[in-house]
Design an enzyme around this catalytic site. Sequence first.
Site, short mmCIF file in Angstrom:
data_model
loop_
_atom_site.label_atom_id
_atom_site.label_comp_id
_atom_site.label_asym_id
_atom_site.label_seq_id
_atom_site.Cartn_x
_atom_site.Cartn_y
_atom_site.Cartn_z
N LYS A 38 -3.81 -0.24 14.29
CA LYS A 38 -2.35 -0.35 14.13
C LYS A 38 -1.76 0.99 13.71
O LYS A 38 -0.74 1.44 14.24
CB LYS A 38 -2.04 -1.44 13.11
CG LYS A 38 -0.55 -1.69 12.87
CD LYS A 38 -0.01 -0.93 11.67
CE LYS A 38 -0.62 -1.42 10.37
NZ LYS A 38 -0.03 -0.69 9.18
N LYS B 37 2.61 10.74 6.20
CA LYS B 37 1.56 9.71 6.15
C LYS B 37 0.91 9.51 7.51
O LYS B 37 -0.32 9.39 7.62
CB LYS B 37 2.16 8.38 5.65
CG LYS B 37 1.15 7.21 5.64
CD LYS B 37 -0.03 7.48 4.74
CE LYS B 37 -1.15 6.47 4.88
NZ LYS B 37 -0.80 5.13 4.44
#
Length: 296
Positions: free
Chosen positions: A241, A172
């Site tokens: 983030k 991911k």
Amino acid sequence: MVSVGFIGLGNMGGPMANHLLDAGHDLTVYDLDPDARTALADAGAEVGERPADVAAKSEVTFLSLPTPDAVRAVVLGDDGVASGIESGSVLVDTTTSTPGTTEDVAEELAERDVTVLGAPVSGGVSGAQDATLTTMVGGDRATYDACLELFSAYADDPYHVGDSPGDGNVVKLLNNYLSFLGMVGASEAVALGERAGLDPNTMVDIFSRSTGRNAAVEDKFPNQIIPGHYDLGFSLALMHKDIKLFSRFADESDAPVLLGDTVSNMIGYAKADLGGEADMSEVYKFMQRWIEPDDD
């Protein structure tokens, strides 16, 4: 049908939980937001009073949380999943997290005979709503196979990518890095072409049919940026983030990622300029100003 728990009912978790409910599973949910809890209750889910309650009532408990720190708190903190989950249960963490966080949680819960799968998803809010997500799952293969029907409730493309719970997070983070690299690169290219007086629609059409194609020029530019919608449902704060999580993973792997540092800096500049709540597609606005000609 499997008794399922779902903790974290935000833009991604809420629709995913609804799909599990629609698939006929008994569902217990929890979220800090009372409106999110009410929405799932109205749809037919039971609401737990704390994460431990959800885990105690569920054979498989899902997490969809904002940060790795939130995962640790929800699983290992007071009234957390670990204090309620039963031996033989499964925890599926769909959070975009670090491999180390998932591995640590898996190690802690293994002492309770609980199996952890790290199963982050890709496809954005629209993918969550349409049940067309891709999920990349790390962990025990037999447990993955047993949970495949659950994954298929919200994902078109489930993949088992490795036997360690953190392997899904590795894939991911790498996928996000490629996505962000493509977004920043395409924004810079189109903005530079506009500076030269070229039509963005024509450029994007050419790029999407040529070797420069990527998700940004095939989807984000024609459907969001050029029409001026800027509504992918993923903020610059989340983008920043996630690229920081990628950088953290690279640092922990002792791997220099020069392009990664550049992309991270550009996203950080865009966030500082436009605000964290701006949509990630608004990186293009920042790049336009970055390379626009001087007034003189």
